[in-house]
Design a protein around this motif. Structure first.
Motif, mmCIF file in Angstrom:
data_model
loop_
_atom_site.group_PDB
_atom_site.id
_atom_site.type_symbol
_atom_site.label_atom_id
_atom_site.label_comp_id
_atom_site.label_asym_id
_atom_site.label_seq_id
_atom_site.Cartn_x
_atom_site.Cartn_y
_atom_site.Cartn_z
ATOM 1 N N HIS A 186 0.833 -1.209 0.000
ATOM 2 C CA HIS A 186 0.000 0.000 0.000
ATOM 3 C C HIS A 186 0.869 1.261 0.000
ATOM 4 N N ILE A 187 1.949 1.244 0.789
ATOM 5 C CA ILE A 187 2.856 2.399 0.824
ATOM 6 C C ILE A 187 3.465 2.652 -0.551
ATOM 7 N N ILE A 188 3.910 1.576 -1.210
ATOM 8 C CA ILE A 188 4.543 1.710 -2.528
ATOM 9 C C ILE A 188 3.542 2.216 -3.555
ATOM 10 N N LEU A 189 2.354 1.633 -3.573
ATOM 11 C CA LEU A 189 1.342 2.046 -4.553
ATOM 12 C C LEU A 189 0.955 3.510 -4.367
ATOM 13 N N GLU A 190 0.795 3.936 -3.132
ATOM 14 C CA GLU A 190 0.459 5.335 -2.867
ATOM 15 C C GLU A 190 1.570 6.268 -3.352
ATOM 16 N N GLU A 191 2.817 5.893 -3.079
ATOM 17 C CA GLU A 191 3.946 6.743 -3.467
ATOM 18 C C GLU A 191 4.061 6.856 -4.981
ATOM 19 N N VAL A 192 3.963 5.733 -5.681
ATOM 20 C CA VAL A 192 4.076 5.764 -7.140
ATOM 21 C C VAL A 192 2.913 6.533 -7.753
ATOM 22 N N LYS A 193 1.716 6.310 -7.228
ATOM 23 C CA LYS A 193 0.553 7.060 -7.720
ATOM 24 C C LYS A 193 0.748 8.556 -7.540
ATOM 25 N N ASP A 194 1.226 8.959 -6.373
ATOM 26 C CA ASP A 194 1.463 10.383 -6.112
ATOM 27 C C ASP A 194 2.535 10.955 -7.031
ATOM 28 N N GLN A 195 3.609 10.194 -7.258
ATOM 29 C CA GLN A 195 4.679 10.662 -8.138
ATOM 30 C C GLN A 195 4.190 10.811 -9.577
ATOM 31 N N LEU A 196 3.371 9.857 -10.034
ATOM 32 C CA LEU A 196 2.815 9.940 -11.390
ATOM 33 C C LEU A 196 1.961 11.198 -11.552
ATOM 34 N N ASN A 197 1.074 11.436 -10.600
ATOM 35 C CA ASN A 197 0.205 12.614 -10.673
ATOM 36 C C ASN A 197 1.003 13.908 -10.543
ATOM 37 N N LYS A 198 2.036 13.894 -9.716
ATOM 38 C CA LYS A 198 2.866 15.083 -9.513
ATOM 39 C C LYS A 198 3.610 15.470 -10.790
ATOM 40 N N VAL A 199 4.263 14.485 -11.425
ATOM 41 C CA VAL A 199 5.023 14.771 -12.647
ATOM 42 C C VAL A 199 4.088 15.163 -13.782
ATOM 43 N N TYR A 200 2.941 14.506 -13.878
ATOM 44 C CA TYR A 200 1.957 14.859 -14.907
ATOM 45 C C TYR A 200 1.479 16.297 -14.733
ATOM 46 N N ALA A 201 1.148 16.671 -13.512
ATOM 47 C CA ALA A 201 0.674 18.035 -13.245
ATOM 48 C C ALA A 201 1.765 19.059 -13.552
ATOM 49 N N LEU A 202 3.005 18.752 -13.186
ATOM 50 C CA LEU A 202 4.110 19.670 -13.450
ATOM 51 C C LEU A 202 4.350 19.828 -14.942
ATOM 52 N N TYR A 203 4.251 18.724 -15.666
ATOM 53 C CA TYR A 203 4.464 18.798 -17.116
ATOM 54 C C TYR A 203 3.364 19.625 -17.780
ATOM 55 N N LYS A 204 2.128 19.434 -17.350
ATOM 56 C CA LYS A 204 1.026 20.227 -17.895
ATOM 57 C C LYS A 204 1.195 21.707 -17.555
ATOM 58 N N GLU A 205 1.672 21.981 -16.353
ATOM 59 C CA GLU A 205 1.887 23.370 -15.925
ATOM 60 C C GLU A 205 2.976 24.041 -16.765
ATOM 61 N N ARG A 206 4.052 23.299 -17.033
ATOM 62 C CA ARG A 206 5.167 23.860 -17.797
ATOM 63 C C ARG A 206 4.900 23.880 -19.295
#
Length: 643
Positions: A398-418
């Motif tokens: 659960h810890i790993i899945l949450e972390e990877v999910k958060d990282q995916l959403n974070k990088v996606y949001a940053l890429y869209k922002e930039r």
């Protein structure tokens, strides 16, 4: 009239030559990721020029004081902090390097530090030439400055040993060729001359070796035979403190070779930001803290290699470029329209099996349990295996899945922002090894782990999904619901939510397994499909395999096969119901794709190499390009070969 034109022309040339060029260090990082206590022991001595358009943008932004951060380099993958004068990756964790304006240079054409350049400029403006002046700052180059001629050339001296005699020598020009207790400095570098020098150097290098082949091989995948044993023992030895010189050398190679500053013809990029329609987010796999401890394993670097290979294949394939022409892609001759970004999740997670975390726990750490014999191998295997073991535990999973999910959403949001101008951006996922299993579970449990984007293609590379799902008594079905079902006989069903699913592996990879039999057990009777070859040698290999049979099959042959007169396998067509089921996973109906080894790649060492060399494989680069860029139609029939 001619004189006026000549003067104007000379003025234009002078202005072109004296445009302020910006540089970034490549040898000594200013900061390192995951090492808060790191401080550089020496100043950087190796610098690389920013692209011309980047220098213009940096200089204009600095003078206008409009922004603190400026995106630069290939595809704007890096960001310059004008306040701290540093350069770091935009979308992933990596070393941070010093940035300098090209105002004053030493005799090696390296820009001097901002503080020293600023003081030299201040003293230079006083027009006090042929006079020894004392510098205010405490600089390693020296404490005195002696300008000569028009003041654009000078010497920074540590002391005045030699008195007026050495000064006269410096002024006359003779002293420039004598050993002095200091360095020669020059204001500006002739941009036109240095650019020509760089082009000549690039051409000479290209004539001797293939830059892609030279730069797209990871350290581990090059090792063969006893070299692999020696390499793991010496380079992957367990050290709490890395060899800083070797680590910096590897970072330097990455900074100078992973990112392109010119196109395939050697011409500078006209602009950095390509129009991108497809974003591939790549997730790493097993290896508990490999990127942290082992200097030759760097996931961001391997993704850079894949990016380079995809650009290489695209530039050499008329057919693939034609796909983008059909899609009305901007600049289809040079731009594949695909961007890849690494998702590095492991550093953000602390497990109790780690040494530091175990200090505050009643449980021992993994290193406390490790037997001392062949310690480097045990530590390497422990780092590789422990993530898989931990992932099977529901708490850590659960810890790993949450972390990877958060990282995916974070990088996606940053890429869209930039990149707000990139409309209709399609997102694809690529998971290597355990990373593919993590992504598979996220896509199979979207009600628990929600992504902020829809997934078009999901590529599993060297994946253990097959064996782990089999152990979990889990089958794979097309995406219908966002949860896993449980049948009456206790067999669960996972349904990954994506448009297309692919499982790619090397035939010798001991970690990888098929997944098609988990969709329907009838597929275990048939061979997987194979990736098309790219090179001439590989095409020859494939022909040899078809004529002479597979050299990696077990020997002696089964008695039932001794009377076979033809080694060319016969293809058969799957029935409509099975075809209909498989085409729900992708357009071709084939999910398992294998990379056949070359003629000599059939030993134990090749098996070890195969799992760590996927991102260097040209065939995978070509496959990703074709599957992402093609406008597919669902096939009406699937041809398979009996095993």
């Amino acid at each position: 009239m001619k004189r006026v034109v000549t003067k104007i022309h000379q003025t234009v040339l002078t202005q072109r030559r004296f445009i302020t060029t910006w540089y970034y260090a490549t040898d000594i990082p200013k900061y390192k990721p995951y090492e808060p206590d790191y401080k550089p022991k020496i100043q950087p001595k190796s610098f690389k020029k920013f692209a011309i358009q980047d220098s213009h943008q940096l200089e204009s932004t600095l003078k206008a004081k409009t922004d603190r951060f400026v995106q630069v380099n290939e595809d704007d993958l890096f960001t310059v902090d004008l306040q701290k004068m540093t350069l770091k990756p935009t979308y992933w964790e990596g070393p941070t390097y010093e940035v300098r304006r090209g105002i004053w240079f030493d005799s090696n054409k390296n820009p001097l530090s901002p503080q020293l350049s600023e003081e030299l400029d201040e003293l230079h403006g006083k027009n006090e030439h042929n006079v020894v002046l004392k510098l205010k700052g405490n600089y390693p180059e020296g404490r005195l400055i002696y300008f000569i001629d028009d003041g654009n050339v000078g010497f920074i001296l540590k002391n005045l040993d030699g008195g007026s005699l050495i000064l006269n020598y410096l002024k006359s020009g003779i002293g420039q060729y004598l050993p002095i207790n200091g360095i020669k400095v020059t204001k500006y570098v002739h941009e036109q001359e240095s650019s020509i020098s760089d082009v000549k150097k690039t051409k000479n290098n290209n004539s001797k070796e293939n830059p892609i082949e030279n730069n797209t091989s990871s350290y581990l995948s090059k090792l063969t035979g006893s070299d692999l044993v020696d390499g793991i023992s010496s380079y992957l030895s367990w050290n709490d403190v890395k060899t800083e010189t070797e680590e910096n050398k590897e970072f330097k190679h990455e900074m100078e070779n992973d990112y392109q500053t010119s196109d395939s013809k050697g011409s500078p990029y006209k602009k950095n930001k390509r129009h991108v329609k497809h974003l591939i987010l790549c997730v790493h796999g097993i290896g508990q803290t490999l990127g942290k401890k082992y200097k030759y394993i760097n996931f961001a670097h391997t993704i850079n290699l894949l990016r380079l290979n995809m650009k290489k294949v695209y530039s050499e394939s008329v057919g693939i470029r034609h796909l983008n022409k059909e899609n009305n892609m901007e600049d289809p001759e040079n731009n594949c329209g695909i961007q890849l970004l690494p998702i590095t999740w492991r550093h953000s997670i602390n497990f109790e099996a780690e040494k530091n975390a175990a200090i505050a726990s009643d449980l021992p750490s993994l290193s406390n349990l490790t037997i001392q014999g062949i310690k480097p191998f045990r530590k390497l295997l422990g780092d590789v295996a422990v993530d898989v073991l931990l992932y099977t535990d529901p708490y850590y999973k659960h810890i790993i899945l949450e972390e990877v999910k958060d990282q995916l959403n974070k990088v996606y949001a940053l890429y869209k922002e930039r990149n707000p101008d990139f409309e209709n951006l399609q997102i694809h996922l690529l998971g290597h090894s355990l990373g593919s299993l993590i992504l598979f579970d996220i896509l199979s449990e979207t009600s628990r782990y929600k992504l902020d984007f829809n997934v078009s293609n999901f590529f599993c590379i060297g994946s253990p999904i097959g064996i782990l799902k089999l152990v979990q008594r889990t089958k794979i079905s097309p995406p219908k619901n966002n949860f896993s079902k449980l049948s009456l006989n206790g067999i669960k069903t996972n349904m990954p939510v994506c448009k297309n699913l692919y499982n790619i592996y090397h035939i010798c990879d001991p970690v990888a397994y098929r997944v098609e039999p988990l969709i329907n057990n009838l597929m275990s009777q048939y061979e997987q499909d194979y990736l098309p070859r790219s090179s001439t040698f590989d095409e020859l290999t494939l022909k040899v395999m078809k004529i002479g049979g597979s050299i990696w099959d077990g020997l002696p042959m089964d008695s039932s096969k001794e009377n076979v007169t033809s080694s060319v396998p016969k293809e058969i067509k799957l029935d409509k119901s099975l075809t209909s089921l498989l085409t729900k996973f992708n357009h071709s109906g084939r999910i398992d794709y294998a990379i056949k080894p070359n003629i000599l790649d059939v030993d134990l060492i090749s098996a070890i190499k195969s799992h760590v060399s996927y991102f260097e494989d040209i065939d995978i680069a070509g496959f990703l390009l074709r599957e992402i860029l093609s406008n597919h139609e669902i096939t009406s029939e699937i041809l398979v070969t009996k095993i």
